[in-house]
Write an enzyme that holds these catalytic residues in place. Sequence first.
Site, mmCIF file in Angstrom:
data_model
loop_
_atom_site.group_PDB
_atom_site.id
_atom_site.type_symbol
_atom_site.label_atom_id
_atom_site.label_comp_id
_atom_site.label_asym_id
_atom_site.label_seq_id
_atom_site.Cartn_x
_atom_site.Cartn_y
_atom_site.Cartn_z
ATOM 1 N N TYR A 863 -0.203 -0.646 -2.623
ATOM 2 C CA TYR A 863 -0.513 0.616 -3.294
ATOM 3 C C TYR A 863 0.507 1.163 -4.267
ATOM 4 C CZ TYR A 863 -4.489 1.106 -0.179
ATOM 5 O OH TYR A 863 -5.663 0.921 0.460
ATOM 6 N N ILE A 864 1.726 0.810 -4.051
ATOM 7 C CA ILE A 864 2.753 1.380 -4.916
ATOM 8 C C ILE A 864 3.024 0.444 -6.080
ATOM 9 C CG2 ILE A 864 5.167 2.044 -5.034
ATOM 10 C CD1 ILE A 864 4.907 2.830 -2.042
#
Length: 905
Positions: A863-864
Amino acid sequence: MSGITPANGATDSMAVVAPNLESTPSIIAAHAPQVKDDDESMSEDDKPLMKKQQRQQNNKRVGGGTSSSEDEKPLNKRPRASNGAANKKRRVVDSDSDESDAGPSVKKEAEPTPKTNGTSKPRSSTTRKPVIPSSDSELSEDEKPLAKRATANGNGTAKAKPKPNTKAAKKAPSSDEDESPSEDSESSEDEKPLAKKKAPAKPRQSTSSAKATPKSKVKAEPESEDDDDVPLAKGKAKGQAKPAAKDKKPVIKKEKKVKEEEDEEDKYKWWEQEALGDGEVKWTTFEHNAVLFPPPYVPLPKNVKMKYDGVALTLPPESEEVAGFFGAMIETDHAQDAKFRENFFKDFKAMLEQYPPKENVKVKSLDKCDFKPMFEHFEREKEKKKAMTKEEKKAIKEAKDKMEAPYLFCVVDGRKEKVGNFRAEPPGLFRGRGEHPKKGTLKHRLCPEDIIINIGKDAPVPVPNIPGKWKGIQHDNTVTWLAHWKENVNGNAKYVFLSAGSSWKGQSDRAKFEKARELIKHVDKIRKDYTEDLKSKVMADRQRATALYFIDRLALRAGNEKGEDEADTVGCCSLRYEHVTLSPPNTVVFDFLGKDSMRFFQEVQVDAQVFKNIKLFKAEPKKKGDDLFDRLTTTLLNKHLNSMMPGLTAKVFRTYNASWTFQKQLKHTPKNGTVAEKIAAYNTANRDVAILCNHQKSVSKTWDVSKTKHEDKIRALKYQRMKLRLQLFSLDPKIKKKRPDLAEDESDMDEEFCERHEKELLEKALDTAQKKFDKDNVKLEEEGEKKKDKKDLEERLKEIKEEFKELKKERKSRKVEPRRAATEEKLLEQIQKMDERIATAKVQLEDRDKLKDVALGTSKINYIDPRITVAWAKKYDVPLEKLFSKTLREKFPWAEAEADKGWIF
DNA sequence: AATGTAACTTAGGATTCTTGTT
DNA sequence: AACAAGAATCCTAAGTTACATT
């Protein structure tokens, strides 16, 4: 804890520390937004700003923070029960049509606005507050802690064991009454909840085989012109055979010598090219060896047999293998699980039917099966393996590597790429998570006949490492998989893809983040729109807007419908009546099992309109088991999103919010801190994201023990500090006056601990002396000298004991003679050092505690945006390898290449 | 519209490897 | 050198999404 799970997800991990009972929902700290009760006021809301404003408030409230306004104070939680009551009276009314906009609610029962805060209740210590994503504009503000919705995660974590909730009801709804929603008058009839969206549950049986053949592309093995079945040995050269005709991407010069080619390959910067989308041609030539099958089953030694009702059974290899699967697991929770046992036993019996024991015993009950002998055999084997010498281990490893070598890489358009999961999944018992109806089911051994391979037309067809012919061979260059099969338990498709570090995966991964960044440009508008739609007269739109609100604010997943034969878990669109509870004035309590049956339990302060909507969606004819958003599906939602921004889907919000939040939280990095402090700030930001996404891990079984150990370590430090202090007092009694702070006793230093601690110290000292003695003797012997007498040792031991008696005296008198050479200065200095050590240890312990049930990896991996990390590392001068493991660096080479310290998401 | 299929991403737990301690 | 704790990796289950079929 055995496998028994508490009936109600709630308590679960009791063994674990978590003190707080979930029964007491912790308070939400929320701030109280000014709730607007009527829609009228809502109109205000339409103004763009409004929303932000609210959000800001949320953020501010960081944990209980000091801020003064009353709304910063936690508002008390209201036990569900009570709120129920409260609700009761007002309820019906709510759905009223209201004037202008369909907005329901009559203002009548105005909710008590925020004032409630007054009653603040302490928040439970474990409460976590997810950071709430916010839009840019508020950046400045959000530098403040954000608290926002506090989750009551009580022990949150817990993986709650799901309470089975009959989903029966769900689908089978009272469809008929569809219409009745009564006068909820909300408005057009479509306001009425529609009873069931789906009527007859149709069991979808996975008939394997049969029409299996996927696209016509698959060719039956025979006809494939696999004249040369030679597995491709070492990829290289051959790819070129057929020059990529019209290669879209320039194939790198193929003529190079092998060596150079390798270099070249290393340098292939795929991120400098266009990413390709769905359905587009992904390759021109493609060579690989498909899958590696596990070695065939090796029967156990003759003497290792399971027993049934006391008698040893001689099983044919087929059934013995299955018995062994269970035998290996008898000490795990799975083996205690009723469903797991039931499913396993069913399959085991069937297997025995076909491959019965020699003894002609009829196996009728799992309880009478004793797999212990098998289990013990496996344990012994493990021991044996561990005990092997380095050389033996190395030899085994080499053999394994050699066997795997041909499968590690493939060649795409002449480039060498790493393959991911090339091992065919071995047979075993299906370990479904949560209350999966199929857990324990036997997963069959795969053979080539199960597997379809996808490979270049001109590539040699690989020869399986076990006898057999592939189920099919296709040459679809619009997909990226090497092999695919259908697993027997759930009928799910399984694929072999390239590794995370490959260009195909990298390209799509990067595209994912670019898409999320694109959302930044649209999100304000989207938020504005759905805020508006929260009041829509069209029920479907209102539901969609509400769902979107959750997806955006709480990072919920889309939530597709699931089948009867899967675990009952939900996401946003599939939330049901019982998953959300209202707690006036504006708190919504979410409690449901999400992906992987992880519990999502949060109390959230929401916009007044959202609160009203939920009330409406839960209104009358709806009951437990019904869909909350009966007019919404993921397809509808995504279709809508797609119209707001090309390519936008629900999951993009998770990526966007995660990366956005991360970047924002990183602003708390201390500019002048040490590297360790900076990394701590990085990890804190990472943790905020993990909490946002509800990424949990189960608390290790030994966590408690290890926590106590750490605590004792701290107490031991305090003990030392106490000794130093007492010496100081002996030296200079007046110091107590001068330094009242030092006069204070250490916390936790009770007599009982001291006694125990001293005893431990003594034991350790004795032990050390003994060891030293032995060691010295060994040495003396080697040197041909005379060994020391045992008497020496005894004397030494006695000395030590004497010394410790001193300690006891000190303990009683609470006086300590200064050690030789102790001076006031030195002691003060030592105390100071001790204070530092204690502080450090405490911080460490707290950090450990905070992370005990939070998994940071998932957000980091998925996600990052890795470029945020790269940019941060450059900006703060932290070596990247302290943030990304080797594999992560291999996965994100593109991030390192394109992000400089000024890069922003 | 509901179902089903296909392909790909995301996820936690189990296993293995590394590292820091004693 | 042995061990234990933690980090990293492996494994494969469980999601999402687009698209085809009924």
